[in-house]
Write an enzyme that holds these catalytic residues in place. Structure first.
Site, PDB file in Angstrom:
ATOM      1  N   ASP A 103      -4.456  -9.512   1.373  1.00  0.00           N
ATOM      2  CA  ASP A 103      -3.941  -8.467   2.242  1.00  0.00           C
ATOM      3  C   ASP A 103      -3.145  -7.468   1.389  1.00  0.00           C
ATOM      4  OD1 ASP A 103      -3.518  -7.819   5.306  1.00  0.00           O
ATOM      5  OD2 ASP A 103      -1.512  -7.741   4.445  1.00  0.00           O
ATOM      6  N   HIS A 296      -9.197 -13.420   8.784  1.00  0.00           N
ATOM      7  CA  HIS A 296      -8.346 -12.710   7.824  1.00  0.00           C
ATOM      8  C   HIS A 296      -7.545 -13.642   6.936  1.00  0.00           C
ATOM      9  CE1 HIS A 296      -6.098  -9.458   6.125  1.00  0.00           C
ATOM     10  NE2 HIS A 296      -4.954  -9.904   6.590  1.00  0.00           N
TER      11      HIS A 296
END
Length: 321
Positions: A103, A296
């Site tokens: 991320d 994610h």
């Protein structure tokens, strides 16, 4: 976490909280977390890396957890964050490191690798592909794309409103975010055109996922209840300033060996398809693996597979030899 030690480390004028496994002096692997996380997102990787002969270190990054940080947005420009990573490598007694980022930590790893190639032996990037320079400021590009529709990164530009929403019930906020962006929760994730907050699109999980037990979540909750979300959100608020300070750079190629790992059900990867397509133009030594049934939170959702890919990549490039 039996193999993991915790301590504080001074670097770049900050007092970083770090977790580490393995012996100092072994080849350094520095793991950089994203939002809304802390070092513990690497709890499944640190022991595996240590057992394979590496000194694996995961800090709470600037603005997060036990490290904390300034409240001013300007303190979170990419140049400051890059300097943090370089200083951490030096403070850990290494000339260079393998960077593993997820991320925002992935976006940061790309910047360190392009700006300081002498410090980076290799990069493992999770979730955020590297697409080289952007022709316009990030928020301008987002407004052009989303227009009047809600987009969380633009919402995060607002002062105080995101903090008020996320801090009203930190446990509920984190539980919703971790679930909704996972492979198990993505089908229920739906942003309405008139959404006024980031949590409206997210549902709480019916039961704790195997990769984020209640005791794991409580660890994250305690950190954000201590620091609040301002430091973490300032990474988003500094995006345009970061773009401005690097717009005239001409060194956008990443020369280090790179492994990119993505999740097929990760909305960030779907949003980054153009960057993924452009990536080979800027990363000549690239390997790409996309994992199915993975959202994610790739290094937690598919910990065993991610560890296998990372260790295989490191063995292939042999930075220890």
């Amino acid at each position: 976490m039996a193999f993991i030690r915790e301590r504080r480390l001074a670097a770049n004028g900050m007092d970083f909280f770090i977790a580490e496994a393995g012996e100092p002096g072994a080849p350094l692997v520095l793991c950089l977390h994203g939002f809304p996380e802390c070092w513990a997102s690497w709890r499944y990787q640190l022991p595996a890396l240590a057992q394979s002969g590496y000194h694996a270190v995961a800090p709470d990054l600037r603005g997060y957890g036990e490290t904390g940080g300034p409240a001013e947005v300007d303190a979170y420009r990419q140049s400051r964050l890059v300097a943090d990573v370089v200083a951490l490598i030096e403070a850990l007694g290494a000339d260079q490191a393998v960077l593993i980022g997820h991320d925002w930590g992935c976006a940061l790893a790309w910047q360190v690798a392009r700006r300081h190639p002498e410090r980076v032996a290799a990069v493992v990037g999770l979730s955020v592909p590297y697409g080289g320079p952007s022709p316009k400021p990030p928020t301008e590009a987002m407004r052009d794309l989303f227009r009047d529709h809600f987009f969380y990164m633009l919402y995060f530009q607002r002062p105080q409103a995101p903090e008020q929403e996320l801090e009203a019930d930190v446990e509920d906020s984190l539980r919703r975010m971790f679930h909704s962006l996972s492979a198990d929760g993505i089908e229920d994730f739906s942003v309405a055109p008139d959404s006024t907050g980031v949590l409206q699109a997210m549902q709480p999980p019916p039961s704790p996922p195997r990769w984020m037990r209640d005791e794991d979540l409580a660890y994250y909750v305690a950190r954000f209840e201590k620091t609040g979300f301002t430091g973490a959100l300032n990474w988003y608020r500094a995006m345009d300033a970061s773009w401005e300070e690097s717009r005239d750079d001409d060194n956008w190629t990443i020369t280090a060996p790179v492994l990119f790992l993505g999740g097929m059900q990760d909305p960030v990867l779907l949003f980054g398809q153009k960057a993924l397509t452009r990536m080979p133009d800027y990363v000549p030594d690239l390997r790409t693996v996309v994992l199915d049934q993975c959202g994610h939170w790739i290094q937690m959702e598919q910990a065993s597979e991610v560890n296998r890919e990372i260790l295989g990549f490191l063995e292939e490039i042999s930075p220890r030899r």
